[in-house]
Design an enzyme around this catalytic site. Structure first.
Site, PDB file in Angstrom:
ATOM      1  N   LYS A 110       3.442  -9.851  11.079  1.00 20.74           N
ATOM      2  CA  LYS A 110       2.506  -9.807   9.652  1.00 20.74           C
ATOM      3  C   LYS A 110       2.908 -11.027   9.040  1.00 20.74           C
ATOM      4  O   LYS A 110       3.887 -11.275   8.537  1.00 20.74           O
ATOM      5  CB  LYS A 110       2.920  -8.442   9.252  1.00 20.74           C
ATOM      6  CG  LYS A 110       2.115  -8.194   7.861  1.00 20.74           C
ATOM      7  CD  LYS A 110       2.300  -6.954   7.258  1.00 20.74           C
ATOM      8  CE  LYS A 110       1.776  -6.540   5.992  1.00 20.74           C
ATOM      9  NZ  LYS A 110       1.766  -5.110   5.648  1.00 20.74           N
ATOM     10  N   ARG A 125      -0.440   2.335  14.327  1.00 23.67           N
ATOM     11  CA  ARG A 125       0.451   2.064  15.017  1.00 23.67           C
ATOM     12  C   ARG A 125       0.171   1.823  16.501  1.00 23.67           C
ATOM     13  O   ARG A 125      -0.451   2.592  16.981  1.00 23.67           O
ATOM     14  CB  ARG A 125       1.642   3.147  14.908  1.00 23.67           C
ATOM     15  CG  ARG A 125       2.193   3.367  13.437  1.00 23.67           C
ATOM     16  CD  ARG A 125       3.141   2.193  12.950  1.00 23.67           C
ATOM     17  NE  ARG A 125       3.517   2.206  11.671  1.00 23.67           N
ATOM     18  CZ  ARG A 125       2.893   1.689  10.506  1.00 23.67           C
ATOM     19  NH1 ARG A 125       1.678   0.974  10.662  1.00 23.67           N
ATOM     20  NH2 ARG A 125       3.574   1.917   9.305  1.00 23.67           N
ATOM     21  N   ARG A 145       0.834  -1.450  -0.081  1.00 17.76           N
ATOM     22  CA  ARG A 145       0.130  -0.032  -0.039  1.00 17.76           C
ATOM     23  C   ARG A 145       0.941   1.324   0.119  1.00 17.76           C
ATOM     24  O   ARG A 145       1.894   1.054   0.425  1.00 17.76           O
ATOM     25  CB  ARG A 145      -0.870  -0.133   1.128  1.00 17.76           C
ATOM     26  CG  ARG A 145      -1.826  -0.993   1.334  1.00 17.76           C
ATOM     27  CD  ARG A 145      -2.921  -0.746   2.177  1.00 17.76           C
ATOM     28  NE  ARG A 145      -2.704  -0.212   3.508  1.00 17.76           N
ATOM     29  CZ  ARG A 145      -3.141   0.950   4.058  1.00 17.76           C
ATOM     30  NH1 ARG A 145      -3.900   1.629   3.446  1.00 17.76           N
ATOM     31  NH2 ARG A 145      -2.642   1.467   5.272  1.00 17.76           N
TER      32      ARG A 145
END
Ligand code: ATP
Ligand code: BTN
Length: 262
Positions: free
Chosen positions: A122, A258, A58
């Site tokens: 992730k 975050r 992204r």
């Protein structure tokens, strides 16, 4: 050995008229390839790459992968919806990924808007790019790109500036059957999204929300623009944040979330 499109197709249970599966050994980006081919497409196309050399994330970021260590694929899908109706689509795709992995007994969570994390690391990312369908005028193509880590070698993880998870550390997988399961649920999700929009996914997304009740910050090009407690998403896929001055609804766009240390 290359992925077998025939074996993946044979393992799929969802009927999608005209769906084609293609495999390439190496390319820059499967998203870029499909975007360049949209004018020639009449039906959905799944493009799988064994290796991507210029994977896109992204907001101009990059998606790193290594041959045999990643699943990198994109699905071109045509919607009869206006562009603004696709705002929640990346979140719905995140739900589809998480629900598929949950059927394999792998519990994952979603970081808004659509990263898939396992134990806070992730595991997968989604990048959706859209284009008007020049053949029909009232339709839109969405190229839904998905990257999933299969194995995390040291050289790969060293190139990534956040903690990474990899599927083969977590479960035994047959990558073609996994792709078939992902494709099945993805197609069902896209059909459901076209009919009902994001409201069909709001509760499911919130049930997978990693940061619910946690203090988070929203950053835009590295600059904090908002902070507060993450509540969950609304029916448009906006993140609701309880700030010191009231409740805000944040649109995904190019901003990032975050976690803030307690
Ligand atoms: P956000 O979605 O909140 O903006 P993000 O920092 O993960 O968070 P994205 O644009 O979603 O940003 O994803 C791109 C980022 O993903 C890269 O900047 C890099 O940190 C990370 N990344 C790149 N390749 C991988 C990979 N194979 N596995 C895990 N993470 C990766
Ligand atoms: C992200 O987390 O920022 C999204 C990563 C999306 C990566 C996939 S890999 C297949 C497809 N092709 C690309 O160039 N990007 C997506």
């Amino acid at each position: 050995m290359l992925f077998s499109p025939q074996r993946i197709a044979a393992a799929c249970q969802t009927a999608v008229p005209g769906l084609t599966i293609e495999v390439v050994a190496e390319t820059g980006s499967t998203n870029a390839d499909l975007l360049a081919r949209l004018d020639q497409l009449a039906a959905p196309l799944l493009l799988i790459a064994e290796q991507q050399t210029a994977g896109r994330g992204r907001a101009g970021r990059s998606w790193q992968s290594a041959r045999g260590a990643s699943l990198t694929f994109s699905l071109a899908w045509r919607f009869r919806l206006p562009l603004q109706a696709l705002a929640g689509l990346p979140l719905a795709v995140g739900v589809a990924l998480a629900e598929t992995l949950a059927t394999l007994q792998l519990p994952v969570q979603l970081k808004w808007p659509n990263d898939v994390l396992c134990n806070g690391r992730k595991l997968a990312g989604v990048l959706i790019e859209t284009a008007h369908d020049r053949q029909s005028g009232d339709r839109l193509w969405a190229v839904i790109g998905i990257g999933i880590n299969l194995a995390a070698d040291a050289a790969l993880t060293a190139r990534i500036e956040q903690p990474v998870a990899a599927l083969s550390d977590l479960l035994e997988i047959d990558r073609e059957l996994l792709l078939a399961a992902l494709l099945d649920r993805l197609c069902l999700t896209l059909q459901e999204f076209e009919q009902f929009g994001f409201p069909a996914f709001t509760q499911r997304w919130n049930a997978l929300h990693l940061h619910r009740g946690q203090h988070i910050a929203i950053v835009d090009h590295g600059q904090p623009v908002l902070d507060g407690v993450a509540l969950g998403v609304d029916d448009q896929g906006r993140l609701l944040v309880q700030t010191a001055s009231g409740r805000s609804a944040v649109v995904a766009g190019d901003v990032s979330l975050r976690a803030v240390a307690a």
